[in-house]
Design a protein around this motif. Sequence first.
Motif: not given
Length: 356
Positions: A209-219, A222-225, A240-250
């Motif tokens: 979650p923290e890594a996702a937030r840092l990556l989104v802040e860098q523009g 982020v996809w969660v697989v 944690t990383g909204r709005p730049g994170v997508r849940d792609l689990t399935g």
Amino acid sequence: MNLYSQLSGIEDPSDTRPILIIPYMWIGDFVRNHTVVRVLKERWPNRPVDLLTTSLCAPLVDYMPNVRRGIVWDLPRNRLAVARQFGLAQLLRERNYGTALVLPRTWKAAIAPALAGIPERVGFVGELRFGLINRWRWGEKRLPRFIDKNAALAQPDGAPLPPEWPVPQLRVPAEEIARWRQANGLSAGTAVALAPGSVGISKRWTYYPEAARLLVEQGLEVWVVGGPAEKGLAQEIVATGRPGVRDLTGTDLRNGILAMAAAGVAISNDSGLMHIAAALGTPTIGIFGPTDPYLWAPLNGLAETVVQKNSVLSCQPCQSTICRMNDHRCMRDIAASEVAAIAQRALSEASGRAER
């Protein structure tokens, strides 16, 4: 061995009988089976190679070069399922295989090839399989890695291990990736794929979650697989990383394959998705704690192998699925900022290579 074999290293070029591989069915192990395919094709270029597969792993076969087909047949892990074994044997008999490589050492894995009457059934000694395997191999315990044990079965008996094995390959057409992006409402921008799951909680890095937030802040997108078991982790990362994170689990592994193929970089625990990303050629960051990268990292190589360096832990690597010592420090001492910085560097290096 004939004169052609002695001169070229290729046996019997006129042999066209198909070969069946009975593989391990964990996702990462299934990807590594492609090394076995490549060794077989170097040895017998004119013999088609098929893979027995589960429904879960079947999408991988579609992207493996030099695999003729996958034989989808689900067998239960914890019981014999006699009727299913006889049904599989009938199917194999109709395919007229000349050779079966039985990679697992279990008695159950060798039943259907024997019932099918496949003339050459190759496997290591194990679990009293006399009569089921008829081309015995010895010395499995002397082989250092899982891939050495499997790929050695594709070589002539007694052949020395090569300095390097051919690496697994997965190839996804660009147009299929484009259709997948469109179907999921994803932009063409650079994305980082996160694979937070694994078999065994001790292999799971907890700072996604923290890594996702840092990556989104860098523009970055982020996809969660992952699979259904990762849905809870994905929701936590998205929150944690909204709005730049997508849940792609399935439930469909094909979705995970396409996500890893489309991503600019992948960050993964020691898991099947790590092996998928690496085989696709996506720059992959593998996070290791309780497992040894020498034994379990992809043959393809990783953009970075991340192991904690803050302290020497006597228990590492323990190979255990549950941490019983040192409060999971082998993973907790890897900071989110470190992994996010490595991801940025991997993206920059990949961009530089593309420009050249």
